[in-house]
Design a protein around this motif. Structure first.
Motif, PDB file in Angstrom:
ATOM      1  N   SER A 177       0.624  -1.363   0.384  1.00  0.00           N
ATOM      2  CA  SER A 177      -0.086   0.027   0.035  1.00  0.00           C
ATOM      3  C   SER A 177       0.957   1.342   0.264  1.00  0.00           C
ATOM      4  CB  SER A 177      -0.822   0.412   1.577  1.00  0.00           C
ATOM      5  OG  SER A 177      -1.626  -1.097   1.279  1.00  0.00           O
ATOM      6  N   GLY A 178       0.530   2.203  -0.699  1.00  0.00           N
ATOM      7  CA  GLY A 178       1.314   3.698  -1.022  1.00  0.00           C
ATOM      8  C   GLY A 178       2.563   3.693  -1.578  1.00  0.00           C
ATOM      9  N   SER A 179       2.920   2.296  -2.326  1.00  0.00           N
ATOM     10  CA  SER A 179       4.132   2.162  -2.639  1.00  0.00           C
ATOM     11  C   SER A 179       3.948   3.388  -4.909  1.00  0.00           C
ATOM     12  CB  SER A 179       4.803   1.324  -3.348  1.00  0.00           C
ATOM     13  OG  SER A 179       3.709   0.662  -3.532  1.00  0.00           O
ATOM     14  N   LEU A 180       4.681   2.931  -5.299  1.00  0.00           N
ATOM     15  CA  LEU A 180       4.431   3.513  -6.892  1.00  0.00           C
ATOM     16  C   LEU A 180       3.666   2.329  -6.939  1.00  0.00           C
ATOM     17  CD1 LEU A 180       4.996   6.157  -8.861  1.00  0.00           C
ATOM     18  CD2 LEU A 180       7.945   4.546  -8.810  1.00  0.00           C
ATOM     19  N   GLY A 181       4.570   0.783  -7.259  1.00  0.00           N
ATOM     20  CA  GLY A 181       3.373   0.231  -7.958  1.00  0.00           C
ATOM     21  C   GLY A 181       2.404  -0.372  -7.859  1.00  0.00           C
ATOM     22  N   ASP A 182       2.054   0.141  -6.502  1.00  0.00           N
ATOM     23  CA  ASP A 182       0.521  -0.015  -6.395  1.00  0.00           C
ATOM     24  C   ASP A 182      -0.340   1.241  -7.263  1.00  0.00           C
ATOM     25  OD1 ASP A 182      -2.335   0.974  -4.690  1.00  0.00           O
ATOM     26  OD2 ASP A 182      -1.401   1.221  -3.138  1.00  0.00           O
ATOM     27  N   ALA A 183       0.233   2.877  -7.128  1.00  0.00           N
ATOM     28  CA  ALA A 183      -0.291   3.678  -8.149  1.00  0.00           C
ATOM     29  C   ALA A 183      -0.018   3.290  -9.505  1.00  0.00           C
ATOM     30  CB  ALA A 183       0.947   4.560  -7.867  1.00  0.00           C
ATOM     31  N   ILE A 184       1.242   2.195  -9.534  1.00  0.00           N
ATOM     32  CA  ILE A 184       0.977   1.803 -11.330  1.00  0.00           C
ATOM     33  C   ILE A 184      -0.222   0.962 -11.926  1.00  0.00           C
ATOM     34  CG2 ILE A 184       2.314   0.735 -13.622  1.00  0.00           C
ATOM     35  CD1 ILE A 184       4.657   1.661 -11.998  1.00  0.00           C
ATOM     36  N   LEU A 185       0.079   0.232 -10.514  1.00  0.00           N
ATOM     37  CA  LEU A 185      -1.262  -1.433 -10.819  1.00  0.00           C
ATOM     38  C   LEU A 185      -2.391  -0.764 -10.693  1.00  0.00           C
ATOM     39  CD1 LEU A 185       0.692  -3.822  -9.086  1.00  0.00           C
ATOM     40  CD2 LEU A 185       0.869  -3.217 -11.170  1.00  0.00           C
ATOM     41  N   MET A 186      -3.195   0.100  -9.247  1.00  0.00           N
ATOM     42  CA  MET A 186      -4.388   0.026  -9.514  1.00  0.00           C
ATOM     43  C   MET A 186      -4.531   1.673 -10.443  1.00  0.00           C
ATOM     44  SD  MET A 186      -5.490  -0.532  -6.492  1.00  0.00           S
ATOM     45  CE  MET A 186      -6.614  -0.003  -6.493  1.00  0.00           C
ATOM     46  N   ARG A 187      -3.906   2.309 -11.470  1.00  0.00           N
ATOM     47  CA  ARG A 187      -4.454   3.344 -12.092  1.00  0.00           C
ATOM     48  C   ARG A 187      -4.459   2.569 -13.859  1.00  0.00           C
ATOM     49  NH1 ARG A 187      -5.372   8.433  -9.990  1.00  0.00           N
ATOM     50  NH2 ARG A 187      -4.364   8.872  -8.351  1.00  0.00           N
ATOM     51  N   PHE A 188      -4.038   1.462 -13.883  1.00  0.00           N
ATOM     52  CA  PHE A 188      -4.043   1.354 -15.671  1.00  0.00           C
ATOM     53  C   PHE A 188      -4.695   0.864 -15.906  1.00  0.00           C
ATOM     54  CE2 PHE A 188      -3.387  -2.540 -17.926  1.00  0.00           C
ATOM     55  CZ  PHE A 188      -2.781  -2.185 -19.242  1.00  0.00           C
ATOM     56  N   ASP A 189      -5.160   1.874 -16.890  1.00  0.00           N
ATOM     57  CA  ASP A 189      -6.136   1.383 -17.858  1.00  0.00           C
ATOM     58  C   ASP A 189      -7.648   1.875 -17.068  1.00  0.00           C
ATOM     59  OD1 ASP A 189      -8.022   1.022 -19.865  1.00  0.00           O
ATOM     60  OD2 ASP A 189      -7.142  -1.419 -20.219  1.00  0.00           O
ATOM     61  N   LYS A 190      -7.258   2.809 -16.007  1.00  0.00           N
ATOM     62  CA  LYS A 190      -8.731   3.203 -15.572  1.00  0.00           C
ATOM     63  C   LYS A 190      -9.015   2.156 -14.425  1.00  0.00           C
ATOM     64  CE  LYS A 190     -10.709   6.703 -19.082  1.00  0.00           C
ATOM     65  NZ  LYS A 190     -11.097   6.561 -19.881  1.00  0.00           N
ATOM     66  N   GLY A 191      -7.631   1.257 -13.428  1.00  0.00           N
ATOM     67  CA  GLY A 191      -8.390   0.344 -13.239  1.00  0.00           C
ATOM     68  C   GLY A 191      -8.687  -1.338 -14.031  1.00  0.00           C
ATOM     69  N   HIS A 192      -8.631  -1.731 -14.864  1.00  0.00           N
ATOM     70  CA  HIS A 192      -8.614  -2.736 -15.320  1.00  0.00           C
ATOM     71  C   HIS A 192      -7.664  -3.676 -14.374  1.00  0.00           C
ATOM     72  CE1 HIS A 192      -9.081  -6.116 -18.210  1.00  0.00           C
ATOM     73  NE2 HIS A 192      -7.642  -5.852 -18.254  1.00  0.00           N
ATOM     74  N   LEU A 193      -7.154  -3.723 -13.137  1.00  0.00           N
ATOM     75  CA  LEU A 193      -6.395  -4.916 -12.775  1.00  0.00           C
ATOM     76  C   LEU A 193      -6.976  -4.989 -11.451  1.00  0.00           C
ATOM     77  CD1 LEU A 193      -2.162  -4.204 -13.998  1.00  0.00           C
ATOM     78  CD2 LEU A 193      -4.379  -6.040 -14.748  1.00  0.00           C
ATOM     79  N   ILE A 194      -7.690  -4.107 -11.077  1.00  0.00           N
ATOM     80  CA  ILE A 194      -8.585  -3.486  -9.306  1.00  0.00           C
ATOM     81  C   ILE A 194      -8.489  -4.825  -9.133  1.00  0.00           C
ATOM     82  CG2 ILE A 194      -9.916  -2.465  -7.855  1.00  0.00           C
ATOM     83  CD1 ILE A 194      -9.524   0.013  -9.168  1.00  0.00           C
ATOM     84  N   ASP A 195      -9.442  -5.729  -9.659  1.00  0.00           N
ATOM     85  CA  ASP A 195      -9.476  -6.715  -8.962  1.00  0.00           C
ATOM     86  C   ASP A 195      -9.259  -7.694  -8.266  1.00  0.00           C
ATOM     87  OD1 ASP A 195     -12.690  -5.345  -9.086  1.00  0.00           O
ATOM     88  OD2 ASP A 195     -13.554  -6.726 -11.124  1.00  0.00           O
ATOM     89  N   GLY A 196      -8.119  -7.905  -9.664  1.00  0.00           N
ATOM     90  CA  GLY A 196      -6.968  -9.259  -9.107  1.00  0.00           C
ATOM     91  C   GLY A 196      -5.664  -8.944  -8.131  1.00  0.00           C
TER      92      GLY A 196
END
Length: 309
Positions: A177-196
């Motif tokens: 949580s709160g890491s740069l990787g977190d921001a990248i994954l959460m924001r990718f393609d308008k949240g496309h990866l969030i559920d995983g």
């Protein structure tokens, strides 16, 4: 009168020579994180090691000064600020340089607060841990290593081809949580990866260990962190993919803006060491996947670039 002028000139030369000699005897004090393998490692009863420790020694030798490393401990949590910690150490005179500093625009701006607490450092007293330090303005050296983020795969996803973040779709992702990787994954393609995505607490969770145990399939972390895990677990089943996220930061030294001569001298030393292949050699010795600095030397607005991708 001539004799007096001659005597005064001789005296001035002697004073200058004594000043130079004193400067040569004065240790070059460099602050390094004590627990950031393979960049820098300091454990009681064991030899100091790491890429930045080797480079610091070489820089001091080029400057003709003995090296004194001030070890400090940077906490891996959401409340830590590497920028304020480095500034406080420099402003308090604990060192003249901080090594392994991520060169980004937001890490080099004038601090928004006037004071900050010191991180825990070797030799710190109870009073040191309580007091606040008036902050200065930071000035960077030229970069000496590129520090990208990479996708790391767990055993169940081994062999998965990753050419872009979108290729992580369908995998069980873990991120702090709160890491740069977190921001990248959460924001990718308008949240496309969030559920995983599963969020772990920084400093309290064993991210790579959980990946090793097969609890998750992939994560996005700093390449140096994977290098450190691989060194500690040579038989590890987790692997990198060869994919580097396109937004990465160079690392270099940072000093106070009031010490331009020191920064110039360090830059000259870095240029010479890089030309001789020494910096890459230090990376190999330390077990670091060494990548030379890339343009831009100082990364721009990271969050804006992530949002726009």
């Amino acid at each position: 009168m001539t004799a007096w002028r001659t005597a005064r000139s001789v005296a001035a030369i002697l004073v200058a020579a004594a000043t130079v000699a004193h400067a040569a005897d004065d240790p070059l004090r460099i602050c390094l994180d004590e627990n950031r393998p393979p960049l820098s490692v300091h454990h009681r009863g064991k030899p100091d090691s790491g890429f930045d420790a080797l480079l610091a020694q070489a820089i001091a030798e080029r400057l003709g000064r003995p090296l004194a490393i001030q070890w400090f401990e940077s906490k891996l949590d959401e409340d830590s600020s590497p920028q304020l910690e480095a500034n406080a150490l420099l402003s308090d005179g604990r060192c003249a340089l901080v090594g392994g500093y991520a060169l980004t625009q937001d890490s080099l701006v004038v601090p928004g607060m006037k004071t900050a607490r010191l991180p825990d450092f070797a030799g710190a007293t109870r009073e040191d841990r309580r007091r606040r330090v008036a902050l200065g303005v930071l000035a960077p050296s030229q970069p000496y290593v590129y520090s990208p983020m990479t996708v790391v795969l767990g055993p169940k996803a081994a062999g998965r081809k990753i050419g872009d973040i979108g290729d992580l779709a369908g995998l069980r992702l873990a991120i702090e949580s709160g890491s740069l990787g977190d921001a990248i994954l959460m924001r990718f393609d308008k949240g496309h990866l969030i559920d995983g995505i599963t969020h772990l607490v920084p400093g309290r969770s064993d991210l790579l260990g959980a990946l090793e145990r097969g609890e998750y399939d992939a994560t996005l972390i700093d390449l140096g962190r994977f290098d450190a895990y691989r060194a500690a677990h040579p038989d590890t089943a987790i692997t990198t993919t060869g994919y580097y996220y396109p937004i990465g930061a160079n690392r270099g030294y940072v000093a106070l803006a009031s010490a331009p001569a020191l920064v110039d001298a360090v830059n000259k030393a870095l240029t010479g060491l890089a030309a001789e292949g020494k910096i890459a050699e230090f990376g190999k010795q330390a077990g670091l996947t060494y990548l030379p600095p890339r343009e831009p030397a100082i990364l721009g607005d990271v969050w804006k670039q992530i949002i726009q991708r």
